[in-house]
Every structure is written in structure tokens, then in C-alpha cells.
Design a protein around this motif. Structure first.
Motif, PDB file in Angstrom:
ATOM      1  N   SER A 280      36.797  40.337  38.907  1.00  0.00           N
ATOM      2  CA  SER A 280      36.235  39.147  39.566  1.00  0.00           C
ATOM      3  C   SER A 280      36.879  37.837  39.099  1.00  0.00           C
ATOM      4  O   SER A 280      37.037  36.910  39.878  1.00  0.00           O
ATOM      5  N   THR A 281      37.314  37.791  37.833  1.00  0.00           N
ATOM      6  CA  THR A 281      37.807  36.497  37.306  1.00  0.00           C
ATOM      7  C   THR A 281      38.928  35.878  38.135  1.00  0.00           C
ATOM      8  O   THR A 281      38.902  34.674  38.402  1.00  0.00           O
TER       9      THR A 281
ATOM     10  N   ASP B 280      47.100  47.099  37.678  1.00  0.00           N
ATOM     11  CA  ASP B 280      46.337  48.346  37.661  1.00  0.00           C
ATOM     12  C   ASP B 280      45.627  48.482  39.005  1.00  0.00           C
ATOM     13  O   ASP B 280      45.564  47.533  39.792  1.00  0.00           O
TER      14      ASP B 280
ATOM     15  N   ARG C 193      42.318  50.829  41.003  1.00  0.00           N
ATOM     16  CA  ARG C 193      41.288  51.875  40.983  1.00  0.00           C
ATOM     17  C   ARG C 193      41.725  52.924  41.989  1.00  0.00           C
ATOM     18  O   ARG C 193      42.235  52.581  43.067  1.00  0.00           O
TER      19      ARG C 193
ATOM     20  N   ASN D 119      41.573  46.981  44.016  1.00  0.00           N
ATOM     21  CA  ASN D 119      42.158  45.691  43.615  1.00  0.00           C
ATOM     22  C   ASN D 119      43.057  45.164  44.721  1.00  0.00           C
ATOM     23  O   ASN D 119      43.111  43.950  44.967  1.00  0.00           O
TER      24      ASN D 119
ATOM     25  N   HIS E 121      39.237  45.706  26.901  1.00  0.00           N
ATOM     26  CA  HIS E 121      40.271  46.385  27.716  1.00  0.00           C
ATOM     27  C   HIS E 121      41.027  45.365  28.535  1.00  0.00           C
ATOM     28  O   HIS E 121      40.541  44.261  28.797  1.00  0.00           O
TER      29      HIS E 121
ATOM     30  N   ALA F 202      44.046  45.418  32.004  1.00  0.00           N
ATOM     31  CA  ALA F 202      44.501  46.306  33.072  1.00  0.00           C
ATOM     32  C   ALA F 202      43.506  47.468  33.083  1.00  0.00           C
ATOM     33  O   ALA F 202      42.297  47.231  33.080  1.00  0.00           O
TER      34      ALA F 202
ATOM     35  N   LYS G 290      34.640  51.753  32.948  1.00  0.00           N
ATOM     36  CA  LYS G 290      34.323  50.791  34.017  1.00  0.00           C
ATOM     37  C   LYS G 290      34.660  51.469  35.327  1.00  0.00           C
ATOM     38  O   LYS G 290      35.823  51.783  35.584  1.00  0.00           O
TER      39      LYS G 290
ATOM     40  N   ARG H 209      41.851  55.715  37.474  1.00  0.00           N
ATOM     41  CA  ARG H 209      42.639  54.513  37.748  1.00  0.00           C
ATOM     42  C   ARG H 209      44.116  54.766  37.458  1.00  0.00           C
ATOM     43  O   ARG H 209      44.471  55.780  36.879  1.00  0.00           O
TER      44      ARG H 209
ATOM     45  N   LYS I  94      32.989  37.690  27.162  1.00  0.00           N
ATOM     46  CA  LYS I  94      34.310  38.065  26.621  1.00  0.00           C
ATOM     47  C   LYS I  94      34.530  37.490  25.221  1.00  0.00           C
ATOM     48  O   LYS I  94      35.556  37.713  24.593  1.00  0.00           O
TER      49      LYS I  94
HETATM   50  C1  6PG Z   1      40.111  46.105  36.863  1.00  0.00           C
HETATM   51  C2  6PG Z   1      40.794  44.979  36.141  1.00  0.00           C
HETATM   52  C3  6PG Z   1      40.236  44.850  34.763  1.00  0.00           C
HETATM   53  C4  6PG Z   1      39.628  43.458  34.723  1.00  0.00           C
HETATM   54  C5  6PG Z   1      38.675  43.313  33.560  1.00  0.00           C
HETATM   55  C6  6PG Z   1      37.904  41.989  33.682  1.00  0.00           C
HETATM   56  O1  6PG Z   1      40.739  46.778  37.662  1.00  0.00           O
HETATM   57  O2  6PG Z   1      38.907  46.247  36.647  1.00  0.00           O
HETATM   58  O3  6PG Z   1      42.128  45.022  36.181  1.00  0.00           O
HETATM   59  O4  6PG Z   1      41.142  44.982  33.712  1.00  0.00           O
HETATM   60  O5  6PG Z   1      40.667  42.499  34.620  1.00  0.00           O
HETATM   61  O6  6PG Z   1      37.767  44.383  33.607  1.00  0.00           O
HETATM   62  O7  6PG Z   1      37.163  42.041  34.879  1.00  0.00           O
HETATM   63  P1  6PG Z   1      36.316  40.754  35.364  1.00  0.00           P
HETATM   64  O8  6PG Z   1      37.307  39.706  35.702  1.00  0.00           O
HETATM   65  O9  6PG Z   1      35.579  41.256  36.573  1.00  0.00           O
HETATM   66  O10 6PG Z   1      35.416  40.381  34.204  1.00  0.00           O
END
Ligand code: 6PG
Length: 262
Positions: A63-64, A91, A93, A103, A165, A167, A192, A197, A220
Motif C-alpha cells: 500500500s505504501t 516481487d 504475489r 502487484n 521483510h 520485496a 503475508k 510469491r 514499521k
Molecule cells: C508485497 C510488497 C511488500 C511490501 C511490504 C510493505 O508484495 O507485499 O512487495 O514487500 O512492500 O509488505 O507493505 P505496505 O506498504 O502495504 O506496508
């Protein structure tokens, strides 16, 4: 305005290594964070286009980065010759590209479908009618075909999970415990969801010209403290570009536990 902050008295001792070319910027909130990230994206893109007439970037999921991607598709829609921009994914899913968890689907919705970027310039992972292993091998082949022997991205964007974590490199996973010489790895049983993935490896990430972490939110803070103030045991702490520049873009919430000075 962003303020340059360095860990107090650590003079950039990052996970035990003195960092030379790196930056840590803390922005007031996630909107300013996205604006700063967009500035970095465009600056690196323009420098890449000027030096070798193309810009290769690997996007992160989650989401970030969505605020950043929306800014690039709006305020910066005409800032680049997108026909010379080539988009990969750090990366993915292992779900179909039309599923909301993908993604690729997220980036396509908020950015890729809204700029003049040719379809052929986008390199999604294959995630239908193929096994995860074959999808990983296929992506490696595509990387080698596109880049040649030296696979050096102009820019790799990374996020950070609350467990540290990045990627799809998760705590305790084989690629984290014993980093391989591969460029792309299948990740099973990811904590997650979705569980399966595909991920760039440290080898590929650490070859990049520029790596930018985009981190927002107090969730974080603990992982960041581990990375910047030790013991550097979370997966993201192993991201140390061999020759490239490492930039951490944080909002104040994420940076709240770091001993920083202005
Ligand atoms: C994924 C991302 C993962 C993500 C982090 C932070 O496919 O889930 O690549 O590495 O960058 O989990 O996720 P948020 O930005 O949602 O906190």
C-alpha cells in the motif's frame, strides 16, 4: 521541507557497515513522503535517460507506494518520455494479474494504465498457466535477455514490512538465511498473504544503481530500529548495494524510535 537526519553519532553506521553513498530523509507525513519519492524517481529517471537513453525501474507492491504511483500518473504524467522507461516488479504475489492482490494489477490501476508507457515496456511476472518455479526461471531469462550479462537496475523501489521483510524476502526464509546466486526466487508459505510469491534476491537488488526504501507508519518503527541501531537481523538489513546508492525515505511515524539529529 524534508530534513536530512542522520542516526545520532552513528555517522551512517548502517548495520555494522559505514555507509558511504546513502541518504536518510524523514518527511512529516505520507503525502510529503510520496512527493519526495516522486522527486527522486524523476531525478534518477532523467539522469538515466541522459546517460544511457533508458530508465529501468522495479516497482514495489503493497500500500505504501500507491500515493507515489498516483503522483507519477498525475503531477508527473508528462515529466518523462515514458517510451524510454522500462518497468519491472521487485516481487509479485502468485495470483492472476487481474486479481486485486497482484502487484502488477495495483500498479496498472494507479499508474501504468494512466501514462504513455508502451505495453512492451512493462514486464509482469507470468502467474497463470505456469508453475511458480517456471515463472521464476522465465523472469530470470527475460531479465538476462533485456539487460545482457550485467543486470543493473537504474532504480529498485522497496517497501518494508513490520517484521522487516522487503520485496518477498521474509524472516527465516531460505533466501534470507542463505542468500543464493539466483536473481529471482520462489517464496512459499509467506507470512503475508498470498503465501506463494516470486521475489528479487539480494544478489539482484544489491547490484542496482539506486535502491530506495519507502516506509510509512508507526508499525514499521521497530523494524527500522533493528536496521539502523542494530542488531540488523531483519531481512531488509541485508539490502546493501555493492556500488549503488541507498536512500531511505521515511515518514515521522515510521522514524519515531530512531535516534536522529537534524
Ligand atoms: C508485497 C510488497 C511488500 C511490501 C511490504 C510493505 O508484495 O507485499 O512487495 O514487500 O512492500 O509488505 O507493505 P505496505 O506498504 O502495504 O506496508
Amino acid at each position: 521541507m524534508p530534513h536530512y537526519l542522520q542516526p545520532k553519532g552513528l555517522s551512517w553506521i548502517y548495520n555494522g557497515n559505514t555507509m558511504t553513498s546513502s541518504e536518510l530523509l524523514v518527511l512529516k507525513d505520507s503525502n510529503l513522503l510520496a512527493q519526495e519519492a516522486a522527486k527522486h524517481f524523476i531525478e534518477i529517471a532523467k539522469a538515466s535517460l541522459a546517460s544511457h537513453q533508458r530508465f529501468t525501474v522495479a516497482l514495489s507492491g503493497g500500500s505504501t507506494p500507491q500515493k507515489l504511483y498516483k503522483l507519477l500518473a498525475s503531477d508527473y504524467k508528462h515529466a518523462l518520455d515514458w517510451s524510454k522507461v522500462f518497468v519491472f516488479f521487485g516481487d509479485e504475489r502468485f495470483v492472476p494479474p487481474y486479481e486485486s492482490e497482484s502487484n502488477y494489477a495495483m500498479a496498472d490501476e494507479v499508474l501504468l494504465s494512466r501514462i504513455d508507457l508502451p505495453e512492451d515496456n512493462i514486464f509482469p511476472f507470468a502467474t497463470i498457466d505456469i508453475s511458480p518455479e517456471d515463472a521464476g526461471h522465465l523472469y530470470e531469462k527475460e531479465l538476462k535477455k533485456f539487460f545482457g550479462d550485467q543486470i543493473v537496475f537504474d532504480l529498485i523501489f522497496l517497501g518494508l514490512g513490520e517484521d522487516g521483510h522487503t520485496a518477498s524476502l521474509f524472516p527465516g526464509h531460505p533466501e534470507v538465511v542463505n542468500p543464493s546466486a539466483s536473481l529471482v526466487k520462489v517464496v512459499e508459505k509467506a507470512p503475508k498473504a498470498p503465501a506463494t510469491r516470486l521475489s528479487f534476491t539480494y544478489k539482484l537488488i544489491n547490484q542496482a544503481q539506486n535502491v530506495i526504501f519507502l516506509v510509512a507508519g508507526q508499525g514499521k518503527a521497530k523494524a527500522l530500529k533493528n536496521i539502523f541501531e542494530g542488531p540488523g537481523t531483519v531481512p531488509a538489513a541485508l539490502v546493501k548495494p555493492e556500488k549503488g546508492k541507498l536512500v531511505w525515505l521515511l515518514d515521522e511515524e515510521a522514524a519515531k524510535d530512531l535516534k536522529l539529529e537534524t
